[in-house]
Design a protein around this motif. Sequence first.
Motif, mmCIF file in Angstrom:
data_model
loop_
_atom_site.group_PDB
_atom_site.id
_atom_site.type_symbol
_atom_site.label_atom_id
_atom_site.label_comp_id
_atom_site.label_asym_id
_atom_site.label_seq_id
_atom_site.Cartn_x
_atom_site.Cartn_y
_atom_site.Cartn_z
ATOM 1 N N TRP A 1 43.102 14.788 21.869
ATOM 2 C CA TRP A 1 43.033 16.251 21.745
ATOM 3 C C TRP A 1 41.736 16.874 22.239
ATOM 4 N N ILE A 2 40.728 16.085 22.566
ATOM 5 C CA ILE A 2 39.499 16.626 23.146
ATOM 6 C C ILE A 2 39.551 16.387 24.652
ATOM 7 N N PRO A 3 39.524 17.467 25.448
ATOM 8 C CA PRO A 3 39.667 17.300 26.890
ATOM 9 C C PRO A 3 38.515 16.514 27.509
ATOM 10 N N LEU A 4 38.837 15.794 28.571
ATOM 11 C CA LEU A 4 37.853 15.108 29.404
ATOM 12 C C LEU A 4 37.012 14.089 28.633
ATOM 13 N N THR A 5 37.601 13.467 27.612
ATOM 14 C CA THR A 5 36.844 12.567 26.743
ATOM 15 C C THR A 5 37.566 11.244 26.548
ATOM 16 N N VAL A 6 36.786 10.169 26.526
ATOM 17 C CA VAL A 6 37.302 8.834 26.210
ATOM 18 C C VAL A 6 36.363 8.178 25.197
ATOM 19 N N VAL A 7 36.911 7.202 24.476
ATOM 20 C CA VAL A 7 36.097 6.407 23.571
ATOM 21 C C VAL A 7 35.597 5.215 24.363
ATOM 22 N N ALA A 8 34.283 5.095 24.510
ATOM 23 C CA ALA A 8 33.718 3.973 25.251
ATOM 24 C C ALA A 8 33.580 2.748 24.352
ATOM 25 N N THR A 9 33.085 2.946 23.150
ATOM 26 C CA THR A 9 32.975 1.855 22.175
ATOM 27 C C THR A 9 33.412 2.388 20.819
ATOM 28 N N THR B 1 30.728 5.373 20.619
ATOM 29 C CA THR B 1 30.255 6.064 21.818
ATOM 30 C C THR B 1 31.426 6.766 22.481
ATOM 31 N N MET B 2 31.235 8.030 22.783
ATOM 32 C CA MET B 2 32.220 8.814 23.521
ATOM 33 C C MET B 2 31.629 9.113 24.898
ATOM 34 N N VAL B 3 32.506 9.228 25.903
ATOM 35 C CA VAL B 3 32.084 9.618 27.248
ATOM 36 C C VAL B 3 32.930 10.818 27.642
ATOM 37 N N SER B 4 32.266 11.869 28.114
ATOM 38 C CA SER B 4 32.965 13.096 28.500
ATOM 39 C C SER B 4 32.552 13.512 29.896
ATOM 40 N N GLY B 5 33.505 14.076 30.613
ATOM 41 C CA GLY B 5 33.231 14.579 31.951
ATOM 42 C C GLY B 5 34.501 14.629 32.766
ATOM 43 N N PRO B 6 34.448 15.278 33.926
ATOM 44 C CA PRO B 6 35.642 15.460 34.755
ATOM 45 C C PRO B 6 36.348 14.168 35.140
ATOM 46 N N SER B 7 35.614 13.075 35.312
ATOM 47 C CA SER B 7 36.262 11.829 35.715
ATOM 48 C C SER B 7 36.244 10.770 34.608
ATOM 49 N N ALA B 8 35.901 11.160 33.392
ATOM 50 C CA ALA B 8 35.779 10.185 32.290
ATOM 51 C C ALA B 8 37.079 9.423 32.039
ATOM 52 N N ARG B 9 38.202 10.105 32.073
ATOM 53 C CA ARG B 9 39.483 9.431 31.786
ATOM 54 C C ARG B 9 39.893 8.475 32.902
#
Length: 165
Positions: free
Chosen positions: A35-43, A56-64
């Motif tokens: 539900w949070i745009p442009l975000t993935v769970v890294a760890t 750790t979360m990573v966010s950005g246009p190409s994160a997914r």
Amino acid sequence: MRGWLVRRVAVARELDVDATVAFAWVADPRTHPRWIPLTVVATPAARGPEVGDRFTMVSGPSARRTGRGFTDRMVVEALDRPSVAAGRTGSTRVHKLGPVLLGDAGFDVVPLGRGRCRVVWWEEAYLAGPLPRAVTAPLVGLALRWMMRTSLRRLETTLLRRLPK
């Protein structure tokens, strides 16, 4: 002294879901990419969520697509589950560890009766680096406010799709 240089940004949304359900989704970082745009769970935390968990979360246009973007490391500092019967608000607070953002963030989930709650997402974040908090906090707040509003709308849509009809 903590907090006087950091502006709090808060966004609230009333949801037609039980407070315990909403809290389970906002407190657990493993659900955030839904539900949070442009975000993935890294760890992700191995279990979750509990006080002391680091993630750790990573966010950005190409994160997914690539897993690359702005890294946001956090630790869960407080976690109190809501009680609809007792009318007790659930709350969670994380501390941001950098390397891009520092500060605190959290969710308060207020029961409004069976099947309804208000989710308040707040952040007191600023950029790590040479510029002072007083300069970066308002700039970070502008981006956060948009992202938080968008995310809470998406959370509502996601939860309503999952509820039995």
